[in-house]
Motif scaffolding. Structure first.
Motif, short mmCIF file in Angstrom:
data_model
loop_
_atom_site.label_atom_id
_atom_site.label_comp_id
_atom_site.label_asym_id
_atom_site.label_seq_id
_atom_site.Cartn_x
_atom_site.Cartn_y
_atom_site.Cartn_z
N VAL A 101 0.99 -1.25 -0.06
CA VAL A 101 0.06 0.04 0.09
C VAL A 101 0.60 1.18 -0.05
O VAL A 101 0.56 2.32 -0.68
CB VAL A 101 -0.95 0.02 1.41
N ASN A 102 1.90 1.06 0.89
CA ASN A 102 2.88 2.41 0.94
C ASN A 102 3.95 2.46 -0.28
O ASN A 102 4.81 3.32 -0.17
CB ASN A 102 3.62 2.36 2.26
N GLN A 103 3.69 1.44 -1.41
CA GLN A 103 4.50 1.45 -2.53
C GLN A 103 6.06 1.33 -2.07
O GLN A 103 6.87 1.83 -2.82
CB GLN A 103 4.18 2.74 -3.32
N GLU A 104 6.23 0.67 -1.12
CA GLU A 104 7.52 0.30 -0.84
C GLU A 104 8.13 -1.14 -1.35
O GLU A 104 9.11 -1.71 -1.07
CB GLU A 104 7.70 0.11 0.88
N LEU A 105 7.31 -1.83 -1.99
CA LEU A 105 7.48 -3.23 -2.54
C LEU A 105 6.94 -3.18 -4.09
O LEU A 105 5.73 -2.79 -4.38
CB LEU A 105 6.91 -4.18 -1.60
N ASP A 106 7.97 -3.51 -4.96
CA ASP A 106 7.47 -3.65 -6.25
C ASP A 106 7.36 -4.89 -6.64
O ASP A 106 7.64 -5.91 -5.68
CB ASP A 106 8.59 -2.91 -7.30
N PRO A 107 6.81 -5.46 -7.65
CA PRO A 107 6.28 -6.82 -8.18
C PRO A 107 7.61 -7.86 -7.81
O PRO A 107 7.36 -8.78 -7.44
CB PRO A 107 5.72 -6.96 -9.50
N PHE A 108 8.78 -7.46 -8.44
CA PHE A 108 9.80 -8.25 -8.15
C PHE A 108 10.26 -8.43 -6.74
O PHE A 108 10.50 -9.98 -6.37
CB PHE A 108 11.14 -7.54 -8.81
N GLN A 109 10.37 -7.47 -5.89
CA GLN A 109 10.48 -7.77 -4.44
C GLN A 109 9.21 -8.39 -3.82
O GLN A 109 9.69 -9.24 -2.90
CB GLN A 109 10.53 -6.24 -4.03
N PHE A 110 8.06 -8.27 -4.26
CA PHE A 110 7.20 -9.18 -3.55
C PHE A 110 7.32 -10.56 -3.89
O PHE A 110 7.22 -11.48 -2.98
CB PHE A 110 5.73 -8.59 -4.46
N SER A 111 7.86 -10.89 -5.10
CA SER A 111 7.75 -12.30 -5.42
C SER A 111 8.89 -12.93 -4.69
O SER A 111 8.93 -13.68 -4.06
CB SER A 111 8.36 -12.57 -6.85
N THR A 112 10.08 -12.23 -4.50
CA THR A 112 10.93 -12.65 -3.55
C THR A 112 10.65 -12.76 -2.17
O THR A 112 10.93 -13.84 -1.49
CB THR A 112 12.23 -11.60 -3.63
N ALA A 113 9.94 -11.75 -1.48
CA ALA A 113 9.45 -11.90 -0.14
C ALA A 113 8.36 -13.04 -0.09
O ALA A 113 8.45 -13.93 1.02
CB ALA A 113 8.83 -10.58 0.17
N ALA A 114 7.75 -13.20 -0.90
CA ALA A 114 6.70 -14.37 -0.90
C ALA A 114 7.26 -15.60 -1.08
O ALA A 114 7.15 -16.62 -0.44
CB ALA A 114 5.78 -14.21 -2.25
N GLU A 115 8.31 -15.71 -1.85
CA GLU A 115 9.34 -17.07 -1.94
C GLU A 115 9.94 -17.27 -0.63
O GLU A 115 9.85 -18.46 0.03
CB GLU A 115 10.25 -16.95 -3.00
N LEU A 116 10.52 -16.33 0.23
CA LEU A 116 10.93 -16.41 1.50
C LEU A 116 9.67 -16.80 2.47
O LEU A 116 10.01 -18.02 3.33
CB LEU A 116 11.72 -15.44 1.94
N LEU A 117 8.77 -16.24 2.44
CA LEU A 117 7.70 -16.61 3.28
C LEU A 117 6.96 -18.09 3.01
O LEU A 117 6.74 -18.84 3.90
CB LEU A 117 6.45 -15.56 3.14
N ALA A 118 7.08 -18.45 1.91
CA ALA A 118 6.58 -19.84 1.42
C ALA A 118 7.82 -20.89 1.98
O ALA A 118 7.37 -22.07 2.36
CB ALA A 118 6.16 -20.04 0.00
#
Length: 835
Positions: A101-118
């Motif tokens: 929401v605060n635009q601190e995370l772009d789609p590439f960074q989101f995929s990386t964070a989601a991979e770590l969370l998974a």
């Protein structure tokens, strides 16, 4: 101390209960003593068996409750572990949603964070970032995720499964768990939807998909899964993950609750009731030794009960003979005392030996007054003693009727009633006759009712015999005549021939049966007849040549007094009414003929003018031919042409005269299939003569391919001529200019009241009819014209209604001003009258 004990010595004596028991036992009858001796051991054995069964049941239920509590406790513990497993990734997901929401995370960074969370939480199959239109911005799917979860950027995820969950999350703007999706088995998954909101506006959704199979495996402790069959179920009871233990008993189950596996089910928080956790035990603890002991004790108890019952049966057989005589005596006495029929026994000499209470109650004499008495008996009326002596001798000699006889009986208070007596021989146990048994029944009330019914029947027949109608009742398909009044007998005699004749003629006068069934047969046999009784009475009018009368016959189905279905026929003489109707029809016909003559009289000058033209032409043609023949200045071709023109004018004059003769000719109305266009043409040819004389233009419109009508064409032409003539007179009275004198005749097919009809309408532009006179224009001898006779419109209406049509009039308005009048009438087509 001894004195003190002596005060309580009676109470401390152990023998006093035994004495009380002995006194109670001795007070019982031998029958009751034998019964108690047989029943007490049986009760003791039953109580012992009940105690053993209660103890076994109690301990078995106690063990089952303990096992059920253990299952419940383990399921609650497993549910808490599942709840923690579901909520553990909630915090990093919330942090990830805030960064998006605060635009601190772009789609590439989101995929990386989601991979770590998974990687931290293997049960997460996919984490997707959705925009406001539910399209994928970025996503990460685990290696074990199904192929449909490997979504690409821009791909919409809205489908039949996820649509409802996305809509709920968008509406409540709060994190929301969906119901289980993906079907049964390994593909079953659970959605967690976290709405992305900024300042209260919806920015998208963070979609997290859990694997229910991995969630169950990682969330439920291993010791629980080793002792129970653990499964995740939806609201319908379908297994989404895990397995359900199918219990099959391995032997005889003594009690229902000892052979059932322990199971418990509860909703998984925070998902809610859509996801249920259920655990079923693998093993069932059974106390084989306890069950075997119960079977042994039960078998011995049943054997003891069987022996006691056998002994009790033998005891009852021994006492049966003792009670039989007493029961039989009491029963017979109670039966005699409760009977409403009086019973009297006579010996062979005519002496009374027995009377029951009902006999004493009916006569008012006591048993002591009657027993031992000889004739004349106290209940004999003094005026009938001789007659009753003869009756008594017949009784003693056996000369009585099996149906009984009536006799008067005098009560002790002097009142008298009628009774019916039945006599039968009294036989003892040796088969010898010892006397006569007489039963007496009070028939005063039935006798009174029978007399009243007889009087009512006489009144009923008297009323029916005075009717002017013939009334008869007979069963269906029978020659029996159940009832006929005097008028019927006068007309048809006392047989059912007249009844059947009236029914046959009335049926022939109506619609015939399509199947050709004989009217004499009972076509209603075996069918429900309730609707027949509720139906209205059918009637028909017919002429009987044997009586030279017109009869109105009404028939109705009835249920006779013996339950049979019968038919009642009521025939009324309507000869005078039919003759009056024929006379009225004759007068109507004369009035119609007179109206046509009056119409032609009014049109005489116009007809003379119309005939003058062809006659003048004939005269001119003849004079010209004579002159040219005398001068020999005419050729054969010219002569032939002049003769043809002369013949045409003569034919025209003859057609005018024939049309007038056909119109004014008096004849019986003969409805025939007629062409509406031809009738309009004939009427217009006569009416246009008078209209042209007054410079009134007639515009006629006749629709093409009109169906035929079943009418008398002369009468319909009379109606049209009368309406056209009235329209022309209304225009002349209104003093319209010559250019505005116009009458319109329109003939079109229509549907009125659900029937196909042809409508004839005549419009004029006169002054119309005053509104207050619209309701009276059809009255006899009422006319809106100063020289009118008031019979034209009434005859027109009668003619139209006799052809099943309707005639109506209405004014034509231009705002509030009357601009003319329209008379219209319609007649059903031939197809509507003969469907």
């Amino acid at each position: 101390m001894s004195k003190f004990l002596s005060l309580f010595s009676p109470r401390l004596d152990w023998r006093w209960p035994v004495r009380r028991w002995q006194r109670w036992w001795q007070g019982l009858s031998p029958v009751h003593q034998d019964r108690l001796v047989s029943i007490v051991p049986l009760i003791s054995v039953l109580l012992f068996l009940a105690a053993i069964a209660s103890a076994f049941t109690y301990f078995t239920q106690l063990e089952a409750q303990r096992e059920q509590q253990e299952v419940t406790r383990d399921v609650e513990y497993a549910q808490q572990r599942l709840r923690l497993r579901l909520l553990e990734p909630h915090e990093p997901l919330q942090r990830m949603a805030l960064q998006i929401v605060n635009q601190e995370l772009d789609p590439f960074q989101f995929s990386t964070a989601a991979e770590l969370l998974a990687g931290r939480f293997p049960e997460l199959l996919a984490v997707s970032w959705l925009d406001q239109q539910d399209r994928v911005v970025a996503t990460h799917a685990a290696a074990l995720a199904p192929a449909q979860l490997n979504r690409s950027a821009g791909q919409p995820v809205l489908n039949e499964e996820t649509g409802g969950a996305l809509g709920v999350a968008r509406e409540i703007m709060q994190p929301h768990f969906s119901r289980p999706l993906g079907g049964l088995g390994p593909d079953a998954r659970l959605l967690l939807l976290l709405p992305l909101t900024q300042h209260g506006s919806y920015q998208g959704t963070l979609l997290v998909e859990y694997s229910l199979e991995l969630l169950l495996r990682l969330g439920v402790p291993g010791d629980v899964r080793t002792r129970y069959a653990v499964a995740l179920l939806d609201l319908s009871g379908n297994v989404m993950a895990g397995s359900v233990h199918q219990f099959e008993p391995d032997g005889l189950i003594l009690l229902p609750w000892t052979g059932q596996p322990r199971s418990f089910q509860m909703a998984v928080a925070p998902v809610g009731p859509h996801l249920q956790l259920r655990a079923t035990g693998y093993r069932i603890s059974r106390d084989a030794a306890g069950e075997g002991f119960f079977w042994v004790v039960g078998s011995l108890s049943l054997l003891t009960i069987w022996m006691l019952l056998t002994n009790l049966r033998h005891t009852r057989r021994r006492l049966q003979a003792q009670r039989a005589l007493q029961s039989e005596t009491l029963f017979r006495r109670a039966m005699e005392n409760s009977m409403l029929t009086g019973m009297r026994a006579l010996d062979l000499n005519g002496r009374i030996t027995y009377v029951n209470p009902a006999f004493c109650s009916m006569t008012g004499w006591s048993e002591s007054d009657l027993v031992g008495a000889q004739a004349p008996f106290p209940y004999w009326p003094a005026s009938d003693v001789d007659k009753l002596h003869i009756r008594l001798e017949d009784e003693l000699s056996g000369r009585t009727n099996a149906g009984g006889f009536e006799m008067p009986v005098q009560r002790k208070n002097g009142s008298t009633f009628f009774a019916r007596m039945y006599v039968s021989p009294l036989i003892d146990s040796q088969g010898q006759q010892t006397g006569w048994m007489t039963s007496m029944t009070d028939i005063s009330e039935p006798k009174r009712i029978r007399e009243e019914l007889g009087a009512s029947y006489r009144r009923f027949t008297t009323v029916l015999d005075t009717l002017d109608q013939a009334v008869s009742v007979a069963p269906l398909n029978s020659t029996e005549l159940l009832f006929a009044n005097r008028m019927y007998q006068t007309w048809f005699g006392s047989t059912a021939d007249g009844h059947r004749q009236l029914i046959q003629l009335s049926q022939r006068s109506g619609a015939t049966r399509p199947d050709g069934e004989d009217h004499q047969s009972d076509g209603l046999a075996g069918l429900p007849t309730d609707t027949l009784f509720e139906a209205t009475t059918d009637h028909a009018e017919l002429f009987l040549e044997t009586l030279n009368k017109w009869l109105e016959v009404r028939t109705r189905y009835l249920t006779w007094v013996d339950g049979r279905l019968v038919q009642m026929v009521i025939a009324s003489d309507i000869t005078a009414r039919r003759r009056a109707e024929q006379q009225a029809a004759l007068q109507q016909e004369r009035a119609e003929a007179a109206s046509r003559l009056i119409t032609m009289g009014e049109m005489a000058s116009s007809v003379a003018h119309e005939l003058n033209q062809p006659l003048t032409a004939i005269s001119n043609y003849s004079s010209g031919m004579i002159a040219r023949l005398q001068q020999q200045q005419i050729s054969e071709a010219e002569l032939l042409e002049v003769l043809q023109k002369t013949a045409k004018q003569a034919q025209r004059a003859g057609q005018i005269i024939q049309r007038i003769r056909a119109f004014v000719k008096r004849s019986e109305p003969t409805p025939t299939p007629s062409d509406a266009a031809q009738m309009v043409a004939n009427a217009v040819e006569l009416a246009e003569i008078d209209l042209r004389r007054h410079l009134v233009r007639l515009n006629t419109y006749v629709a093409a391919r009109l169906p035929q009508l079943l009418v008398d064409p002369i009468l319909i032409e009379q109606v049209l001529i009368n309406l056209l003539k009235n329209a022309g007179e209304a225009i002349i009275q209104a003093q319209r200019p010559v250019g505005q004198r116009q009458v319109e005749l329109c003939v079109t097919p229509r549907h009125i009241e659900g029937l196909p009809v042809i409508e004839f309408s005549v419009r004029d532009n006169g002054r119309g009819i005053p509104p207050e006179q619209l309701e009276r224009i059809y009255e006899a001898f009422y006319s809106t014209k100063a020289e009118g006779m008031g019979i034209g419109l009434k005859l027109c209406r009668s003619i139209v209604e006799s052809h099943h049509g309707r005639l109506q009039a209405r004014n034509l308005y231009n705002g509030q001003e009357i601009m003319g009048c329209e008379f219209s009438f319609w007649i059903p087509t031939l197809a509507a009258l003969n469907p």
